[in-house]
Design a protein around this motif. Structure first.
Motif, short mmCIF file in Angstrom:
data_model
loop_
_atom_site.label_atom_id
_atom_site.label_comp_id
_atom_site.label_asym_id
_atom_site.label_seq_id
_atom_site.Cartn_x
_atom_site.Cartn_y
_atom_site.Cartn_z
N PHE A 128 0.83 -1.20 0.00
CA PHE A 128 0.00 0.00 0.00
C PHE A 128 0.87 1.27 0.00
O PHE A 128 0.55 2.25 -0.68
CB PHE A 128 -0.93 0.01 1.21
CG PHE A 128 -2.25 -0.68 0.96
CD1 PHE A 128 -3.12 -0.19 0.00
CD2 PHE A 128 -2.61 -1.80 1.68
CE1 PHE A 128 -4.34 -0.82 -0.24
CE2 PHE A 128 -3.83 -2.43 1.45
CZ PHE A 128 -4.69 -1.94 0.49
N ILE A 129 1.96 1.25 0.76
CA ILE A 129 2.83 2.43 0.81
C ILE A 129 3.51 2.65 -0.54
O ILE A 129 3.62 3.79 -1.02
CB ILE A 129 3.86 2.28 1.95
CG1 ILE A 129 3.15 2.37 3.31
CG2 ILE A 129 4.95 3.35 1.85
CD1 ILE A 129 4.04 2.12 4.50
N ALA B 289 3.02 12.09 4.44
CA ALA B 289 1.93 12.24 3.48
C ALA B 289 1.70 10.95 2.70
O ALA B 289 0.55 10.58 2.41
CB ALA B 289 2.25 13.39 2.52
N ILE B 290 2.77 10.24 2.37
CA ILE B 290 2.62 8.99 1.61
C ILE B 290 1.94 7.92 2.45
O ILE B 290 1.08 7.18 1.96
CB ILE B 290 4.01 8.52 1.13
CG1 ILE B 290 4.50 9.44 0.00
CG2 ILE B 290 3.95 7.08 0.63
CD1 ILE B 290 5.92 9.19 -0.42
N ASP C 77 -1.89 13.72 -12.21
CA ASP C 77 -2.81 14.49 -11.37
C ASP C 77 -3.07 13.73 -10.08
O ASP C 77 -4.04 12.96 -9.98
CB ASP C 77 -4.12 14.73 -12.13
CG ASP C 77 -5.09 15.59 -11.32
OD1 ASP C 77 -4.62 16.28 -10.38
OD2 ASP C 77 -6.30 15.57 -11.63
N PRO C 78 -2.20 13.87 -9.08
CA PRO C 78 -2.37 13.11 -7.83
C PRO C 78 -3.60 13.51 -7.04
O PRO C 78 -4.05 12.76 -6.17
CB PRO C 78 -1.08 13.40 -7.05
CG PRO C 78 -0.60 14.69 -7.60
CD PRO C 78 -1.00 14.71 -9.04
N SER D 135 3.61 5.76 -5.61
CA SER D 135 3.43 5.83 -7.06
C SER D 135 2.32 6.81 -7.43
O SER D 135 2.47 7.62 -8.35
CB SER D 135 3.10 4.44 -7.61
OG SER D 135 2.78 4.51 -8.98
N ALA D 136 1.20 6.76 -6.69
CA ALA D 136 0.06 7.62 -7.01
C ALA D 136 0.35 9.09 -6.71
O ALA D 136 -0.12 9.98 -7.41
CB ALA D 136 -1.17 7.16 -6.23
#
Length: 339
Positions: A277-278, A307-308, A290-291, A283-284
């Motif tokens: 998930f991290i 934040a990640i 456009d995150p 990656s996202a």
């Protein structure tokens, strides 16, 4: 229906069973051979069977559930609090018997298909560890003889042949052959990892739930298949936050006198799934065109790593919501909470 609580301490050959007879009140501590366990419970009224989540527990949970019993798998650290006196099979079974009667979150019983997918993930993770160890060993050996190459697999593929050519001029041939064999094993590990990843992609394409999950930015076949398989039954979790806590993406807490202080992310939960998930959140948030405004504004206020992890928490909640409600991902969906 009233279920009779039973504590079962499973092992390879001899399994310890503890319960209190409902008619006589007699405390029963009984050793049952592995091959006789299902027969023992097939002749009993419906039981609430508690077991520690360990090797073989998922198999026994499935088989005992087929007989009409209710099975609760518990983490060992929750059972440990109820062990009294010396630790042995009898005391462990009694501790499990007491723990199964306490309120708490049980570990989901997975199907054989879900466990099979998890075996693919565990095998891939093990092979990646082997490959990393092999690369580090090559770096260390080359450094002992004055040769250094840059980090990364691409740099090794590019620079190692030239380094071996220079070493051939001053070192024995058997050492060069050994290093070449170690390097060739990396290609073998690459092919094994690629083969497992292709199987996981095939599994993801055959599952409607995984297809819906892969529409989420940052979620690919690895996260989708691992999350669905680890979750078991999505509705076993009351909310997305509970699933995020199960993965280990919520902070620890400490408090007294009504004051609660949040700490950092702990090592509790599913380490492998949390790592996925991290990585997906990274990656996202870093690679996507456009995150989104949420993560963009958060990165302005908090460190990038914080934040990640927050983004990973959000991804876990999204994964649960889509899986539990069997719906597609909608970027513009707004959750409405009842007042």
């Amino acid at each position: 229906m009233k279920y009779i609580p039973v504590g079962v301490d499973i092992a390879k050959h001899l399994i310890q069973v503890h319960f209190v007879d409902e008619h006589t009140g007699e405390v029963v501590d009984k050793q049952v051979r592995r091959q006789d366990l299902l027969t023992f419970f097939s002749n009993r009224k419906p039981c609430l069977i508690g077991m520690e989540s360990c090797g073989g527990s998922q198999h026994w949970a499935r088989e005992l559930t087929k007989q009409g019993h209710q099975v609760r798998l518990m983490q060992g650290r929750f059972v440990k609090a109820f062990v009294m006196g010396n630790k042995n099979d009898v005391m462990d079974a009694r501790a499990i018997w007491m723990a199964v009667q306490q309120p708490g979150k049980a570990i989901a019983v997975k199907t054989e298909e879900q466990q099979s997918v998890l075996v693919l993930h565990r095998s891939r993770r093990q092979l990646v560890k082997f490959r990393t160890a092999q690369i580090n060993a090559l770096h260390g050996t080359l450094l002992e003889f004055g040769e250094t190459i840059h980090k990364g697999r691409a740099a090794m593929d590019k620079e190692l042949p030239a380094a071996l050519e220079r070493m051939k001029m001053k070192l024995p041939q058997y050492l060069i052959s050994l290093l070449e064999d170690q390097y060739s094993r990396l290609n073998e590990l690459d092919s094994l990892i690629d083969s497992i990843e292709k199987q996981l992609i095939s599994v993801a394409r055959q599952s409607e739930t995984c297809k819906h999950l892969m529409e989420i930015p940052g979620v690919g076949p690895l996260i989708a298949t691992a999350a669905v398989a680890s979750m078991g039954e999505a509705r076993a979790f009351k909310s997305g936050r509970e699933f995020a806590a199960y993965v280990g993406l919520v902070p620890k807490q400490t408090g007294s006198g009504g004051k609660v202080r949040l700490l950092g992310i702990s090592k509790r939960g599913d380490t492998y799934l949390r790592t996925l998930f991290i990585h997906g959140a990274r990656s996202a948030s870093l690679l996507a065109k456009d995150p989104g405004p949420w993560i963009t504004e958060l990165k302005k206020r908090r460190p990038a790593a914080v934040a990640i992890v927050a983004m990973a928490n959000k991804l876990a909640r999204l994964v649960w919501a889509i899986t539990a409600n069997n719906r597609q991902y909608d970027k513009n969906y707004v959750s409405v909470r009842p007042y």
